[in-house]
Design a protein around this motif. Structure first.
Motif, PDB file in Angstrom:
ATOM      1  N   SER B  15      51.218   8.686 -15.607  1.00 41.09           N
ATOM      2  CA  SER B  15      52.245   7.700 -15.274  1.00 41.09           C
ATOM      3  C   SER B  15      53.315   7.772 -16.354  1.00 41.09           C
ATOM      4  O   SER B  15      53.263   8.641 -17.229  1.00 41.09           O
ATOM      5  CB  SER B  15      51.632   6.296 -15.231  1.00 41.09           C
ATOM      6  OG  SER B  15      52.516   5.367 -14.642  1.00 41.09           O
ATOM      7  N   HIS B  16      54.310   6.893 -16.278  1.00 41.31           N
ATOM      8  CA  HIS B  16      55.236   6.618 -17.378  1.00 41.31           C
ATOM      9  C   HIS B  16      56.216   7.751 -17.697  1.00 41.31           C
ATOM     10  O   HIS B  16      57.387   7.689 -17.346  1.00 41.31           O
ATOM     11  CB  HIS B  16      54.410   6.235 -18.619  1.00 41.31           C
ATOM     12  CG  HIS B  16      55.203   5.693 -19.758  1.00 41.31           C
ATOM     13  ND1 HIS B  16      55.746   6.503 -20.721  1.00 41.31           N
ATOM     14  CD2 HIS B  16      55.535   4.437 -20.099  1.00 41.31           C
ATOM     15  CE1 HIS B  16      56.386   5.746 -21.621  1.00 41.31           C
ATOM     16  NE2 HIS B  16      56.272   4.489 -21.254  1.00 41.31           N
ATOM     17  N   PHE B  35      45.416  12.505 -16.853  1.00 44.69           N
ATOM     18  CA  PHE B  35      44.220  11.750 -16.480  1.00 44.69           C
ATOM     19  C   PHE B  35      44.631  10.349 -16.042  1.00 44.69           C
ATOM     20  O   PHE B  35      45.654   9.821 -16.472  1.00 44.69           O
ATOM     21  CB  PHE B  35      43.211  11.705 -17.633  1.00 44.69           C
ATOM     22  CG  PHE B  35      43.716  10.960 -18.843  1.00 44.69           C
ATOM     23  CD1 PHE B  35      44.448  11.623 -19.820  1.00 44.69           C
ATOM     24  CD2 PHE B  35      43.480   9.593 -19.010  1.00 44.69           C
ATOM     25  CE1 PHE B  35      44.926  10.943 -20.941  1.00 44.69           C
ATOM     26  CE2 PHE B  35      43.939   8.912 -20.126  1.00 44.69           C
ATOM     27  CZ  PHE B  35      44.668   9.588 -21.093  1.00 44.69           C
ATOM     28  N   GLY B  36      43.796   9.780 -15.177  1.00 43.67           N
ATOM     29  CA  GLY B  36      44.085   8.436 -14.685  1.00 43.67           C
ATOM     30  C   GLY B  36      43.183   8.135 -13.504  1.00 43.67           C
ATOM     31  O   GLY B  36      42.396   8.992 -13.094  1.00 43.67           O
ATOM     32  N   PRO B  37      43.282   6.933 -12.948  1.00 50.25           N
ATOM     33  CA  PRO B  37      42.494   6.618 -11.754  1.00 50.25           C
ATOM     34  C   PRO B  37      42.967   7.508 -10.597  1.00 50.25           C
ATOM     35  O   PRO B  37      44.127   7.922 -10.560  1.00 50.25           O
ATOM     36  CB  PRO B  37      42.817   5.145 -11.491  1.00 50.25           C
ATOM     37  CG  PRO B  37      44.073   4.860 -12.235  1.00 50.25           C
ATOM     38  CD  PRO B  37      44.140   5.822 -13.373  1.00 50.25           C
ATOM     39  N   GLU B  38      42.059   7.774  -9.667  1.00 48.71           N
ATOM     40  CA  GLU B  38      42.332   8.724  -8.585  1.00 48.71           C
ATOM     41  C   GLU B  38      43.668   8.443  -7.885  1.00 48.71           C
ATOM     42  O   GLU B  38      44.444   9.350  -7.611  1.00 48.71           O
ATOM     43  CB  GLU B  38      41.174   8.683  -7.573  1.00 48.71           C
ATOM     44  CG  GLU B  38      41.273   9.686  -6.445  1.00 48.71           C
ATOM     45  CD  GLU B  38      41.471  11.141  -6.911  1.00 48.71           C
ATOM     46  OE1 GLU B  38      40.899  11.520  -7.949  1.00 48.71           O
ATOM     47  OE2 GLU B  38      42.223  11.881  -6.237  1.00 48.71           O
ATOM     48  N   ARG B  56      40.193  12.794 -13.284  1.00 47.55           N
ATOM     49  CA  ARG B  56      39.925  11.399 -12.966  1.00 47.55           C
ATOM     50  C   ARG B  56      39.383  10.687 -14.206  1.00 47.55           C
ATOM     51  O   ARG B  56      38.430  11.152 -14.826  1.00 47.55           O
ATOM     52  CB  ARG B  56      38.903  11.340 -11.838  1.00 47.55           C
ATOM     53  CG  ARG B  56      38.858   9.979 -11.222  1.00 47.55           C
ATOM     54  CD  ARG B  56      37.977   9.996  -9.990  1.00 47.55           C
ATOM     55  NE  ARG B  56      37.441   8.655  -9.794  1.00 47.55           N
ATOM     56  CZ  ARG B  56      36.475   8.355  -8.965  1.00 47.55           C
ATOM     57  NH1 ARG B  56      35.917   9.312  -8.232  1.00 47.55           N
ATOM     58  NH2 ARG B  56      36.053   7.108  -8.859  1.00 47.55           N
ATOM     59  N   TYR B  57      39.991   9.574 -14.539  1.00 48.25           N
ATOM     60  CA  TYR B  57      39.587   8.838 -15.733  1.00 48.25           C
ATOM     61  C   TYR B  57      38.404   7.927 -15.416  1.00 48.25           C
ATOM     62  O   TYR B  57      38.471   7.104 -14.509  1.00 48.25           O
ATOM     63  CB  TYR B  57      40.743   7.994 -16.253  1.00 48.25           C
ATOM     64  CG  TYR B  57      40.396   7.213 -17.498  1.00 48.25           C
ATOM     65  CD1 TYR B  57      40.277   7.848 -18.734  1.00 48.25           C
ATOM     66  CD2 TYR B  57      40.169   5.840 -17.438  1.00 48.25           C
ATOM     67  CE1 TYR B  57      39.950   7.133 -19.874  1.00 48.25           C
ATOM     68  CE2 TYR B  57      39.842   5.113 -18.580  1.00 48.25           C
ATOM     69  CZ  TYR B  57      39.731   5.777 -19.793  1.00 48.25           C
ATOM     70  OH  TYR B  57      39.399   5.070 -20.918  1.00 48.25           O
ATOM     71  N   ALA B  58      37.316   8.086 -16.178  1.00 45.78           N
ATOM     72  CA  ALA B  58      36.125   7.277 -15.927  1.00 45.78           C
ATOM     73  C   ALA B  58      35.636   6.651 -17.230  1.00 45.78           C
ATOM     74  O   ALA B  58      34.444   6.605 -17.505  1.00 45.78           O
ATOM     75  CB  ALA B  58      35.033   8.153 -15.297  1.00 45.78           C
ATOM     76  N   GLY B  59      36.577   6.238 -18.044  1.00 47.54           N
ATOM     77  CA  GLY B  59      36.189   5.629 -19.315  1.00 47.54           C
ATOM     78  C   GLY B  59      36.470   6.573 -20.482  1.00 47.54           C
ATOM     79  O   GLY B  59      36.893   7.711 -20.287  1.00 47.54           O
ATOM     80  N   GLY B  77      53.300   4.710 -22.768  1.00 46.05           N
ATOM     81  CA  GLY B  77      53.165   3.271 -22.584  1.00 46.05           C
ATOM     82  C   GLY B  77      52.005   2.908 -21.669  1.00 46.05           C
ATOM     83  O   GLY B  77      51.325   1.905 -21.865  1.00 46.05           O
ATOM     84  N   SER B  78      51.747   3.746 -20.676  1.00 44.25           N
ATOM     85  CA  SER B  78      50.700   3.431 -19.715  1.00 44.25           C
ATOM     86  C   SER B  78      49.308   3.566 -20.308  1.00 44.25           C
ATOM     87  O   SER B  78      48.399   2.824 -19.948  1.00 44.25           O
ATOM     88  CB  SER B  78      50.815   4.337 -18.490  1.00 44.25           C
ATOM     89  OG  SER B  78      52.037   4.112 -17.845  1.00 44.25           O
ATOM     90  N   VAL B  79      49.122   4.526 -21.205  1.00 45.20           N
ATOM     91  CA  VAL B  79      47.786   4.703 -21.767  1.00 45.20           C
ATOM     92  C   VAL B  79      47.441   3.492 -22.638  1.00 45.20           C
ATOM     93  O   VAL B  79      46.298   3.020 -22.655  1.00 45.20           O
ATOM     94  CB  VAL B  79      47.651   6.039 -22.549  1.00 45.20           C
ATOM     95  CG1 VAL B  79      48.170   5.948 -23.969  1.00 45.20           C
ATOM     96  CG2 VAL B  79      46.197   6.497 -22.562  1.00 45.20           C
TER      97      VAL B  79
END
Lengths: 341, 341, 341
Positions: B15-16, B35-38, B56-59, B77-79
């Motif tokens: 994002s961002h 990386f990020g949610p699907e 895909r971000y899973a923690g 900024g999004s992270v």
């Protein structure tokens, strides 16, 4: 002048649009000297990709010295403010563009008169606060970047501002304070380049000025904004692309301006200039000011170049490079006399 | 870390300013993993000219895994908003820039204190609504993009906003709601890049934020606008080119900021940052916030590159590419330790 | 048609986005003819780097003649306004994009209905002034560039505007005057290109309209601004770069729009279009209008090209060039039928 010995160079006051002019000169192989007080030169030492001489300004003899080194002066807004037009007339350095026009530009009355002579619509002017019947903008002389300008429709306030300017010695008489109709519409700053070499007036682009605090005040809640009078200090420039049908009008105004300058101010003109315009809701265009030299609004095209100049040269070009190209071509074709005064 | 095996990579939250960073990496031959949610990754599959991994971000274990694959985190900024600073400190992935600074950035008090320590003028802060004697902006913690910020000069309203934030659990105590003087002037967001490799702080550009509904409200008739309080959700960014003489001030502030970060936050710093400024009508520059990492305002230079970076490298460059270039050079010269924390 | 004989050409009305389309055609080796009244053609003779035919428009037979010469019509806002949609349907010239959509675009009711059918959030509409309970914008039909639009929440004023439009014959009945909720938020004009060749809807960029006098009025002191009702004549366009996370929403809306056009308006669609949007402070996006052809807002990318198109083609590209590329590819692959109506 020693253009032959060392090659022609551009002398530029170290501020305003200096970066653009240095980079433009580099692009065309025309050397540049930036001059100014020591603390202004410091900035330009920070940029390793800039190639130019840095010369400490110590009075008009500095300009005479630059002339001896083959430099011509490319005037910007800061040189008019810092060296003062009257001093510019005393140096032997040649000016790219019109020395006479810089003198007219510094005098608000003669400035607006020139626009009217060119048949360019302008806002109404009021000779005294007591005749004011609409919103006006009260303006002070000199290229101070809009500092202290005020919009009002209150004759008493206008009178107070005249007294303030007298007391601060910003003016010598109340008539030097211009009371100009404040047209409601969008501002568009139209940039031009007149080329004696190509015998044409080119459109080089457009911008909107970003001014403090007027452009911040309008973001404040109405209850807060209504207690303050906006000020118009130029902070920066924002790119804008006017409707294509307005290009006809802008081009016509630019050509009429050049004709009038030639007729009224010494027979010749070359280089960048700007018509500061308002476009109303009927798409009528009024010029409320002009600049007879490069303006900082052309910085929006720095490095990447103006897409409007691609209409003449087939590729984008900055106004800085356009200046260097005209000077180089004039030197190569023995036509320097047409572009220098 | 396995930089040697697969080559160094940049891990970026999807994002961002992710597009800019991927394209910048491609330009410099540095691979990128988003990386990020699907549902956030989907967007990046739509652009065939993008070349990057999508993870895909899973923690925080996802970040640990990326570290094992030779990636370093380029924070945006999004992270900060999505992963949360406290989690970032738990992962083994190296951060390009300053991990410590991201923690300070998330805490409004420490943030403003850092600016003051750097000698950068800042707006006045009020410890309680009942001392407020001028317009203030009421701010909530976290990188929520200006959401719910409010301008007022009414102490009761400020108090109500504190209670609202407590009830919504946006804050844990009223003192976490910052009451900051609302300076009237034009906003200018100044972007920088600090390079340990070149040992210099570069200006990379400027933008203005385009915010909802404040930038829409000011277009409504006054009678309608006066019944509403503007909000400040960032919707986008607009290019702006400040006056050349302001570059001196901006550059000085940037250099002082870097020195102070090094002194106060762990000894080293590298990469992009932003000083969020107001320029008043006297051309005084105040910083009302900072971001210790790339901001979305640098997206105005996407693909074409910033003309300001041409002052250092002789050609325009995006901040995304600047990041990739610094990382690549650090890796090649064995100086990664200087740019990672 | 004689595409084979002379090669395919683009016929463009001489205004609006004509410069961009000519330059785009030149880039792709696709010839362009600009047509229009003699006084509109004059502008294009001033630019030596432009290469195109200039054809005086003398009624729809001019378009028939251009069709015989192998030209297809690339419609812009001016052609809709000048030639009128009903005349466009009578000529044999093929239209790049959707002839049917141009008809829908000219009818405010069908236009908004199409957006609603696409599941795109739109502002509320009121059938009569007497039901209005919030700020509305009163709109008149035709591509008149926002001229005479007015924002109010006063039912009597709306009624007066309906009568004014009837008297001026701008409308035939009061229901042709659209009474649309005026959403408070920031406007973002989202530009798209639908490619049947690639079977995808591309994002080509974004702009903000610069309108007179609304964008000037907000700079006037509140005491002056409150006495006037803003007008919305488009004067130009300003570049804006929305937050990256909004791209998902914009892309989704664009794709839904294309699907709906195909279903509701003749089975096929190709080329540029625009969703005119408001983004509120919760980042919700509403479309308050659309344009089923190239809009002048894409001129912000003239010559330099849109960075968004680099996400598909690996390099920036103007929408003008994108049009020429699709036409050329369609001609080369025998797929012209997919892009012409």
């Amino acid at each position: 002048m020693n253009y032959e010995k060392k090659g022609l160079g551009m002398a530029v006051f170290a501020s305003h649009s200096a970066l653009q002019l240095v980079l433009g000169g580099m692009e065309q192989g025309v050397r540049t000297a930036l001059f100014g007080p020591e603390d202004r030169l410091e900035l330009y030492r920070r940029f390793p990709a800039l190639s130019c001489e840095l010369v400490r300004y110590a009075g008009t003899e500095t300009l005479d010295g630059l002339a001896d080194e083959g430099f011509v002066l490319v005037p910007n807004g800061s040189v008019v403010e810092y060296v003062r037009p009257e001093n510019l007339f005393r140096t032997k350095i040649k000016v790219f563009g019109s020395r006479a026009l810089l003198g007219i530009e510094a005098d608000q009355r003669r400035k607006m008169e020139l626009l009217r002579k060119a048949g360019i619509p302008t806002p109404k002017e009021f000779s005294t606060p007591w005749l004011v019947d609409r919103p006006v903008i009260v303006k002070f002389p000199g290229a101070r970047g809009g500092m202290d300008y005020e919009v009002t429709d209150d004759p008493q306030r206008i009178s107070d501002l005249q007294i303030w300017a007298l007391e601060r010695r910003i003016v010598k008489g109340p008539s030097e304070v211009m009371i100009q109709e404040y047209l409601i519409g969008t501002t568009v700053y139209a940039h031009y380049f007149h080329s004696p070499i190509h015998n044409r007036t080119e459109i080089t682009g457009f911008d909107i000025r970003y001014e403090s605090d007027v452009d911040g005040l309008r973001r404040a809640p109405v209850s807060i904004a209504m207690r303050r009078s906006p000020t118009f200090t130029v902070v920066g420039n924002i790119p804008v692309f006017p409707r294509e049908r307005l290009l006809e009008t802008f081009l016509e105004y630019g050509e009429r301006f050049v004709e009038t300058v030639k007729r009224e101010a010494g027979g010749k003109f070359a280089g960048p200039f700007c018509l500061e315009c308002v476009v109303d809701s009927g798409l009528n265009v009024f010029a409320f000011e002009f600049s007879g030299r490069i303006v900082a609004g052309t910085n929006v095209y720095s490095v990447h170049g103006s897409p409007y100049l691609a209409l003449y040269f087939g590729r984008p070009m900055t106004v800085g490079e356009r200046v260097a190209l005209e000077l180089k071509t004039a030197a190569e074709t023995g036509s320097l006399d047409e572009v220098l005064t």
